[in-house]
Design a protein around this motif. Structure first.
Motif, PDB file in Angstrom:
ATOM      1  N   ALA A   1      -9.256  56.661 -81.903  1.00 23.33           N
ATOM      2  CA  ALA A   1      -8.767  55.493 -82.647  1.00 23.33           C
ATOM      3  C   ALA A   1      -8.307  55.868 -84.056  1.00 23.33           C
ATOM      4  O   ALA A   1      -7.396  55.252 -84.607  1.00 23.33           O
ATOM      5  N   SER A   2      -8.926  56.907 -84.626  1.00 17.81           N
ATOM      6  CA  SER A   2      -8.606  57.288 -85.995  1.00 17.81           C
ATOM      7  C   SER A   2      -7.338  58.135 -86.103  1.00 17.81           C
ATOM      8  O   SER A   2      -6.835  58.367 -87.192  1.00 17.81           O
ATOM      9  N   TRP A   3      -6.846  58.610 -84.966  1.00 22.16           N
ATOM     10  CA  TRP A   3      -5.650  59.461 -84.991  1.00 22.16           C
ATOM     11  C   TRP A   3      -4.390  58.609 -84.998  1.00 22.16           C
ATOM     12  O   TRP A   3      -3.851  58.240 -83.941  1.00 22.16           O
ATOM     13  N   GLY A   4      -3.872  58.329 -86.156  1.00 25.51           N
ATOM     14  CA  GLY A   4      -2.704  57.468 -86.289  1.00 25.51           C
ATOM     15  C   GLY A   4      -1.451  57.999 -85.617  1.00 25.51           C
ATOM     16  O   GLY A   4      -0.528  57.246 -85.334  1.00 25.51           O
ATOM     17  N   PHE A   5      -1.416  59.277 -85.328  1.00 23.36           N
ATOM     18  CA  PHE A   5      -0.217  59.879 -84.720  1.00 23.36           C
ATOM     19  C   PHE A   5      -0.219  59.760 -83.197  1.00 23.36           C
ATOM     20  O   PHE A   5       0.756  60.113 -82.550  1.00 23.36           O
ATOM     21  N   THR A   6      -1.321  59.278 -82.620  1.00 22.14           N
ATOM     22  CA  THR A   6      -1.363  59.204 -81.153  1.00 22.14           C
ATOM     23  C   THR A   6      -0.879  57.847 -80.657  1.00 22.14           C
ATOM     24  O   THR A   6      -1.002  56.834 -81.334  1.00 22.14           O
ATOM     25  N   ARG A   7      -0.313  57.840 -79.464  1.00 20.97           N
ATOM     26  CA  ARG A   7       0.142  56.609 -78.822  1.00 20.97           C
ATOM     27  C   ARG A   7      -0.417  56.574 -77.410  1.00 20.97           C
ATOM     28  O   ARG A   7      -0.327  57.563 -76.688  1.00 20.97           O
ATOM     29  N   LEU A   8      -0.979  55.432 -77.070  1.00 23.49           N
ATOM     30  CA  LEU A   8      -1.558  55.289 -75.744  1.00 23.49           C
ATOM     31  C   LEU A   8      -0.612  54.513 -74.827  1.00 23.49           C
ATOM     32  O   LEU A   8      -0.138  53.436 -75.180  1.00 23.49           O
ATOM     33  N   PHE A   9      -0.332  55.097 -73.664  1.00 22.83           N
ATOM     34  CA  PHE A   9       0.471  54.424 -72.643  1.00 22.83           C
ATOM     35  C   PHE A   9      -0.377  54.329 -71.383  1.00 22.83           C
ATOM     36  O   PHE A   9      -0.985  55.318 -70.972  1.00 22.83           O
ATOM     37  N   ALA A  10      -0.425  53.152 -70.804  1.00 23.12           N
ATOM     38  CA  ALA A  10      -1.250  53.001 -69.605  1.00 23.12           C
ATOM     39  C   ALA A  10      -0.770  51.844 -68.747  1.00 23.12           C
ATOM     40  O   ALA A  10      -0.208  50.874 -69.255  1.00 23.12           O
ATOM     41  N   GLU A  11      -0.999  51.979 -67.460  1.00 20.92           N
ATOM     42  CA  GLU A  11      -0.713  50.899 -66.520  1.00 20.92           C
ATOM     43  C   GLU A  11      -2.009  50.622 -65.768  1.00 20.92           C
ATOM     44  O   GLU A  11      -2.495  51.475 -65.028  1.00 20.92           O
ATOM     45  N   CYS A  12      -2.602  49.445 -66.009  1.00 19.50           N
ATOM     46  CA  CYS A  12      -3.874  49.104 -65.365  1.00 19.50           C
ATOM     47  C   CYS A  12      -3.589  48.174 -64.198  1.00 19.50           C
ATOM     48  O   CYS A  12      -3.242  47.011 -64.403  1.00 19.50           O
ATOM     49  N   ILE A  13      -3.715  48.699 -62.998  1.00 16.64           N
ATOM     50  CA  ILE A  13      -3.384  47.907 -61.813  1.00 16.64           C
ATOM     51  C   ILE A  13      -4.649  47.525 -61.057  1.00 16.64           C
ATOM     52  O   ILE A  13      -5.462  48.386 -60.722  1.00 16.64           O
ATOM     53  N   ASP A  14      -4.799  46.237 -60.807  1.00 15.75           N
ATOM     54  CA  ASP A  14      -5.901  45.765 -59.980  1.00 15.75           C
ATOM     55  C   ASP A  14      -5.518  46.045 -58.523  1.00 15.75           C
ATOM     56  O   ASP A  14      -4.706  45.339 -57.931  1.00 15.75           O
ATOM     57  N   LYS A  15      -6.105  47.111 -57.968  1.00 14.38           N
ATOM     58  CA  LYS A  15      -5.721  47.562 -56.619  1.00 14.38           C
ATOM     59  C   LYS A  15      -5.954  46.504 -55.555  1.00 14.38           C
ATOM     60  O   LYS A  15      -5.227  46.439 -54.578  1.00 14.38           O
ATOM     61  N   THR A  16      -6.975  45.662 -55.760  1.00 17.64           N
ATOM     62  CA  THR A  16      -7.283  44.645 -54.744  1.00 17.64           C
ATOM     63  C   THR A  16      -6.219  43.546 -54.723  1.00 17.64           C
ATOM     64  O   THR A  16      -6.067  42.852 -53.737  1.00 17.64           O
ATOM     65  N   LYS A  17      -5.499  43.420 -55.841  1.00 15.55           N
ATOM     66  CA  LYS A  17      -4.484  42.363 -55.923  1.00 15.55           C
ATOM     67  C   LYS A  17      -3.073  42.923 -55.756  1.00 15.55           C
ATOM     68  O   LYS A  17      -2.092  42.214 -55.873  1.00 15.55           O
ATOM     69  N   PHE A  18      -3.022  44.225 -55.514  1.00 11.85           N
ATOM     70  CA  PHE A  18      -1.723  44.880 -55.465  1.00 11.85           C
ATOM     71  C   PHE A  18      -1.065  44.673 -54.105  1.00 11.85           C
ATOM     72  O   PHE A  18      -1.643  44.992 -53.070  1.00 11.85           O
ATOM     73  N   ASN A  19       0.119  44.141 -54.117  1.00  9.90           N
ATOM     74  CA  ASN A  19       0.829  43.853 -52.878  1.00  9.90           C
ATOM     75  C   ASN A  19       2.044  44.765 -52.786  1.00  9.90           C
ATOM     76  O   ASN A  19       3.074  44.510 -53.396  1.00  9.90           O
ATOM     77  N   ASN A  20       1.919  45.864 -52.029  1.00  7.15           N
ATOM     78  CA  ASN A  20       3.027  46.823 -52.072  1.00  7.15           C
ATOM     79  C   ASN A  20       4.187  46.489 -51.142  1.00  7.15           C
ATOM     80  O   ASN A  20       5.202  47.164 -51.164  1.00  7.15           O
ATOM     81  N   SER A  21       4.037  45.403 -50.369  1.00  4.26           N
ATOM     82  CA  SER A  21       5.210  44.974 -49.611  1.00  4.26           C
ATOM     83  C   SER A  21       6.190  44.281 -50.562  1.00  4.26           C
ATOM     84  O   SER A  21       7.390  44.260 -50.359  1.00  4.26           O
ATOM     85  N   LYS A  22       5.592  43.745 -51.638  1.00  5.99           N
ATOM     86  CA  LYS A  22       6.376  43.043 -52.647  1.00  5.99           C
ATOM     87  C   LYS A  22       7.081  44.042 -53.581  1.00  5.99           C
ATOM     88  O   LYS A  22       8.233  43.865 -53.944  1.00  5.99           O
ATOM     89  N   THR A  23       6.361  45.084 -53.959  1.00 10.27           N
ATOM     90  CA  THR A  23       6.912  46.036 -54.927  1.00 10.27           C
ATOM     91  C   THR A  23       7.626  47.211 -54.248  1.00 10.27           C
ATOM     92  O   THR A  23       8.352  47.939 -54.891  1.00 10.27           O
TER      93      THR A  23
END
Ligand code: ZN
Length: 205
Positions: A45-67
């Motif tokens: 948190a103290s490292w101002g030069f870092t950037r966090l990228f993330a994709e949090c997917i709820d696998k139980t709600k994930f519908n891959n026929s849709k995506t």
């Protein structure tokens, strides 16, 4: 069974004494470990030069026929797109082309697939952007030997505990590093089937 005779009785007491000691030790180590992870999250948190990228997917709600994508494919395409867009924006701001490189923990089952996918992205772009600033295909490394992967794992763990259990102890630290645009979170997304999610990530996007 250990108490059957005198010599076994001795072993029994010795064993009991030994474990009563390790019990304490395990207990302390667990707390120390918790404290250590918390210290790492604070450090990130103290490292101002870092950037966090993330994709949090709820696998139980994930519908891959849709995506028409698997969970991993969607997450990868999203991450690549956000990292690329970030690089394009800072390159423009600094008037200098800045490059990015992906480092991934080695996983035999996904490494070939991700390499192939990345090659496709280089050729055709993702659904969101062309790839101009991310170079190469991901570098696959042994996570035990690579500190930065372990730091990324702490962030992944913190996000998972938050999305699944609402735990904020680690999350509150690491979310400070989420990539933002005009104070809104753009680097981290929470993907659920809810039309409106009121969690901290969703309400700050
Ligand atoms: Zn949410």
């Amino acid at each position: 069974a250990l108490q059957k005779n005198a010599s076994n009785k001795k072993i029994y007491h010795h064993t009991k004494k030994f474990y009563s000691k390790t019990e304490k030790y395990i207990h302390l180590t667990y707390n120390e470990r918790k404290q250590f992870i918390s210290d790492i999250a604070k450090q990130i948190a103290s490292w101002g030069f870092t950037r966090l990228f993330a994709e949090c997917i709820d696998k139980t709600k994930f519908n891959n026929s849709k995506t028409k994508q698997t969970v991993n494919e969607q997450a990868f395409e999203q991450l690549i797109s956000r990292f690329e867009q970030y690089l394009q924006i800072i390159s423009k701001a600094k008037d200098q082309k800045l490059y990015g490189l992906l480092v991934h923990d080695n996983n035999e089952t996904v490494s070939k697939k991700l390499t192939q996918t990345m090659k496709e992205f280089h050729k055709k772009g993702t659904i969101w952007t062309n790839i101009n600033n991310i170079i190469e295909t991901p570098l696959f490394v042994d996570s035990e030997l690579t500190g930065m992967i372990q730091l990324a794992d702490v962030c992944g763990y913190a996000l998972r505990r938050f999305c699944e259990n609402g735990e904020k102890t680690l999350y509150d630290h690491i979310i400070k590093r989420a990539d933002r645009k005009k104070n809104r979170i753009v680097g981290v997304r929470h993907f659920t089937d809810k039309t409106i999610c009121t969690c901290d990530i969703c309400s700050n996007r």
